[in-house]
Design a protein around this motif. Structure first.
Motif, short mmCIF file in Angstrom:
data_model
loop_
_atom_site.label_atom_id
_atom_site.label_comp_id
_atom_site.label_asym_id
_atom_site.label_seq_id
_atom_site.Cartn_x
_atom_site.Cartn_y
_atom_site.Cartn_z
N GLU A 199 0.84 -1.21 0.00
CA GLU A 199 0.00 0.00 0.00
C GLU A 199 0.88 1.26 0.00
OE1 GLU A 199 -3.35 1.78 -0.56
OE2 GLU A 199 -3.33 -0.39 -0.31
N ASN A 251 2.67 1.67 -3.24
CA ASN A 251 1.80 2.25 -4.25
C ASN A 251 1.73 3.77 -4.09
OD1 ASN A 251 -0.29 1.92 -6.42
ND2 ASN A 251 -1.47 3.00 -4.86
N ALA A 252 1.66 4.24 -2.85
CA ALA A 252 1.64 5.69 -2.61
C ALA A 252 2.95 6.32 -3.07
CB ALA A 252 1.40 5.97 -1.12
N TYR A 253 4.05 5.58 -2.89
CA TYR A 253 5.35 6.08 -3.37
C TYR A 253 5.34 6.21 -4.89
CZ TYR A 253 10.44 6.41 -3.93
OH TYR A 253 11.71 6.84 -4.25
N VAL A 254 4.80 5.19 -5.53
CA VAL A 254 4.71 5.20 -6.99
C VAL A 254 3.82 6.35 -7.48
CG1 VAL A 254 3.65 3.93 -8.89
CG2 VAL A 254 5.29 2.80 -7.41
N GLU A 255 2.71 6.56 -6.77
CA GLU A 255 1.79 7.63 -7.17
C GLU A 255 2.22 8.99 -6.61
OE1 GLU A 255 -0.58 7.78 -9.21
OE2 GLU A 255 -1.18 5.71 -9.62
N GLN A 256 3.28 9.00 -5.84
CA GLN A 256 3.78 10.23 -5.21
C GLN A 256 2.73 10.92 -4.34
OE1 GLN A 256 5.70 12.22 -8.74
NE2 GLN A 256 5.18 10.14 -9.35
N THR A 257 2.04 10.11 -3.56
CA THR A 257 1.04 10.69 -2.67
C THR A 257 1.40 10.44 -1.21
OG1 THR A 257 -0.23 8.65 -2.79
CG2 THR A 257 -0.84 10.39 -4.33
N LEU A 258 2.63 10.02 -0.95
CA LEU A 258 3.03 9.76 0.44
C LEU A 258 2.91 11.04 1.27
CD1 LEU A 258 6.38 7.71 0.36
CD2 LEU A 258 4.16 6.90 1.15
N PHE A 289 8.36 -4.35 -6.57
CA PHE A 289 7.09 -3.67 -6.85
C PHE A 289 7.31 -2.43 -7.72
CE2 PHE A 289 3.79 -0.58 -5.93
CZ PHE A 289 2.61 -1.33 -5.96
N THR A 290 8.30 -1.62 -7.35
CA THR A 290 8.53 -0.40 -8.14
C THR A 290 9.15 -0.76 -9.50
OG1 THR A 290 10.71 0.00 -7.15
CG2 THR A 290 8.81 1.09 -6.13
N HIS A 321 6.32 -1.42 -11.80
CA HIS A 321 5.79 -0.11 -12.20
C HIS A 321 6.67 0.50 -13.29
CE1 HIS A 321 5.08 4.24 -11.85
NE2 HIS A 321 6.33 4.39 -11.47
N ALA A 322 7.97 0.43 -13.10
CA ALA A 322 8.90 1.03 -14.07
C ALA A 322 8.79 0.32 -15.42
CB ALA A 322 10.33 0.96 -13.53
#
Lengths: 469, 180
Positions: A11, A14-21, A46-47, A50-51
């Motif tokens: 979870e 995912n926030a790191y990927v979406e830059q919403t941390l 995981f990242t 995404h990459a």
């Protein structure tokens, strides 16, 4: 890491990927990663996914140092187009998916086998859609399916430029083309000739030094044209031609083995040789499989595979030669030739340089098998427990040969004293040989090797060449 | 240096760069997550690589050499950018993650993941694939996806999160589960 901890980590990832941390979440993520190497591993995986999803989109959009050389940025179609038409399919079948054509693309990278590429201008991933551009194959094989219906198998080292769905340029190396109905007129240009197809299977080889072009027709009709003069000749099944730049060469009969095969088949022209094949009356060939062959079954090919999984799928091939033609004359030399071809099944990269062994069945009462009925359990001398063994009481090792990783085509086989002695010891005028691959795949899903059977429409059957005194 | 060998060196560089560029891009994107940042870092990094190419010994591992340069570019970029440092990971953590990436590359774990990922995406429903398309291929914002799919932004965010997690788990299963 238990499931709850992992869910929390994913979870946060995912926030790191979406830059919403938030600051709090960032601290928490930092603490989790700091405390646990497994968490870091999970996070980078995981990242990474995404990459990859991102880079599938921008693959090849490169450069920025354009002024250094002619280094054009390019945007390439990749996974998404492949997936557009995809239902649920296996990874290997992915290579066979026809993606929805885009205007700028007109061909598909169907399958690569141990392919090593040099910087060309096109994507080289299996299933990738291809437009105009250059492919440089350093090692292995690659199959390119044109939307027109033409299929080109590129054999390394080779360089192919794709022009459109009916035209390509072979700058060097070997290409085998199979052109189905509707794609007549498909043309392979070379530095010295235009090879125009009229519905057939043929091979073109371009000498990297001289640009000389050799064309061989396996079946159908091909036209070889001299671009400078427009002069042309026709080649039919079994014919070949050589253009060296001075003009069109003559049409010769017979296919030339030596140009194509890593180990050229010897030519048995003197009278002392008798060539037996598994297509002769009283002869036979077959392969048997242990485990689930995943529908990878062929009528024309004899398959070989030594699976990592003891349960298979394994494959071993059996050959029977009728020796009655040899009469009572003494055998001086004997040689087994097998014509290997790519199967398109499994990954060459999962199997290293491969060793194959040839056994002779010593118990003559076992020569009585038939390709119609034989299976894994009934195959003579078969060691059911693995993909390579034969029962030592009834089989004897006659020799072995190797195919380097990525090489799947060419003529290979054995010769020597053991084979000669085995044939001499035969008492019922029939000899059964078994071919197995001793090299095991290093990962699951490894390549299935194969050679042409007597039922193959275009390639020579397994043959036993015997020199008699 | 004679012009000829200069050209050869340029060619060698461009060859190596184009061969490894995608994987290098994936490496940077994996660490910094934001594709635009990754693109900028890669761009800067390529210029540095070219400048320092004289120190690269041909025949040794170009990708590893390039990743080292890129990692310093990541740190430099983070220092330059004005983002609130409290809302992301520390430099020290990035270094640990970079080490973890190196071992993933060494073990060829990511090659397997990539193969499996392609397969796993095919298992998604048409609709879910379309949403991933929008996010990755079209680089649509969550806001835009929410408009186009008539979902709330929160729902799109949660769905993307779930899809990524499902893909992660599917890939894990493919890799550690069965053999072909």
């Amino acid at each position: 890491m238990n499931d709850t901890e992992r869910d929390e980590l994913l979870e946060l990832a995912n926030a790191y990927v979406e830059q919403t941390l938030t600051a709090d979440e960032a601290r928490k993520l930092e603490a989790i990663l700091d405390a646990d190497e497994e968490a870091r591993r999970c996070f980078v995986d995981f990242t990474h996914d995404h990459a990859v999803l991102h880079w599938e989109q921008v693959q090849g959009e490169t450069a920025g140092i354009d002024d250094l050389a002619d280094f054009r940025p390019r945007r390439l179609p990749t996974m998404w187009q492949t997936l557009a038409a995809a239902a649920v399919i296996s990874l290997l079948a992915l290579a066979l998916i026809k993606p929805q054509p885009k205007e700028t693309t007109f061909a598909t990278m169907e399958m690569t086998a141990a392919a090593r590429w040099e910087s060309g201008s096109l994507p080289t991933m299996d299933g990738a859609r291809l437009g105009a551009g250059t492919l440089k194959l350093v090692r292995g094989l690659a199959t390119i399916q044109f939307d027109s219906g033409a299929e080109v198998i590129l054999e390394a080292p080779a360089e192919l430029e794709l022009i459109d769905e009916m035209n390509c340029v072979l700058a060097l190396g070997t290409a085998v083309a199979e052109v189905s109905e509707g794609a007549e007129g498909f043309t392979i240009q070379t530095p010295t000739a235009n090879v125009i197809d009229h519905g057939t299977r043929f091979a073109v080889n371009v000498n990297p030094q001289t640009g000389a072009t050799q064309t061989q027709v396996f079946d159908g009709l091909v036209e070889v044209e001299l671009p400078a003069t427009g002069e042309s000749i026709e080649l039919r099944e079994g014919q070949r031609n050589f253009v060296a730049g001075q003009g069109l060469g003559a049409v010769s009969e017979g296919l030339e083995e030596a140009t194509w095969a890593p180990t050229p088949a010897p030519r048995h022209r003197d009278a002392g040789w008798v060539v037996l094949t598994t297509g002769d009356p009283g002869s036979d060939d077959a392969y048997v499989w242990g485990g689930d062959p995943n529908d990878h079954i062929s009528d024309e090919l004899l398959l070989l595979k030594n699976s990592k999984d003891p349960a298979g799928p394994h494959r071993k091939s059996y050959l029977r030669f009728d020796l009655s033609q040899l009469g009572d004359r003494e055998i001086q030399t004997a040689e087994l030739s097998l014509r290997f071809v790519p199967t398109g099944w499994g990954l060459a990269s999962h199997v290293g340089d491969s060793e194959f062994q040839v056994y002779g069945i010593t118990d003559d009462s076992f020569d009585d098998w038939s390709s119609e009925t034989m299976d894994w359990e009934s195959a003579p001398a078969n060691d059911l427990s693995n993909g390579t063994g034969l029962l030592p009481e009834t089989a004897t090792l006659l020799g072995s040969f190797q195919l380097p990783q990525g090489i799947q085509s060419g003529t290979f086989g054995i010769r020597g004293d053991a084979l000669k002695q085995f044939l001499k010891a035969d008492s019922n005028q029939r000899a059964t040989l078994v071919v197995v691959r001793t090299t095991m795949e290093n990962r699951g899903g490894g390549i299935v090797h194969a050679f042409a059977s007597a039922r193959h429409s275009g390639l020579p059957a397994p043959s036993l060449s015997v020199k008699l005194r | 240096m004679p012009e000829n060998s200069d050209n050869e060196r340029t060619e060698a560089f461009l060859r190596l760069l184009s061969e490894h560029e995608r994987k290098l891009g994936i490496y940077v994107t994996g660490l910094v997550a934001c594709p635009q940042d990754a693109q900028d870092i890669l761009q800067e990094g390529k210029i540095v690589m070219w400048r320092q190419f004289g120190q690269f010994e041909l025949g040794t591992n170009f990708a590893a050499w390039a990743r080292k340069i890129l990692f310093y570019q990541i740190l430099a970029y983070r220092r330059k950018s004005k983002r609130d440092r409290a809302e992301t990971l520390s430099d020290k953590m990035l270094e640990l993650l970079s080490e973890e990436s190196e071992s993933a590359i060494r073990e060829q774990r990511w090659e397997k993941r990539e193969e499996a990922l392609v397969h796993c995406v095919t298992k998604l429903t048409e609709e879910h694939r379309e949403i991933l398309h929008m996010r990755y291929r079209d680089e649509s914002s969550i806001e835009r996806i929410s408009h186009r799919t008539e979902r709330t932004e929160g729902a799109v965010y949660r769905l993307l999160s779930r899809l990524r997690k499902n893909l992660y788990e599917c890939v894990e299963k493919e890799i550690h589960g069965t053999t072909a």
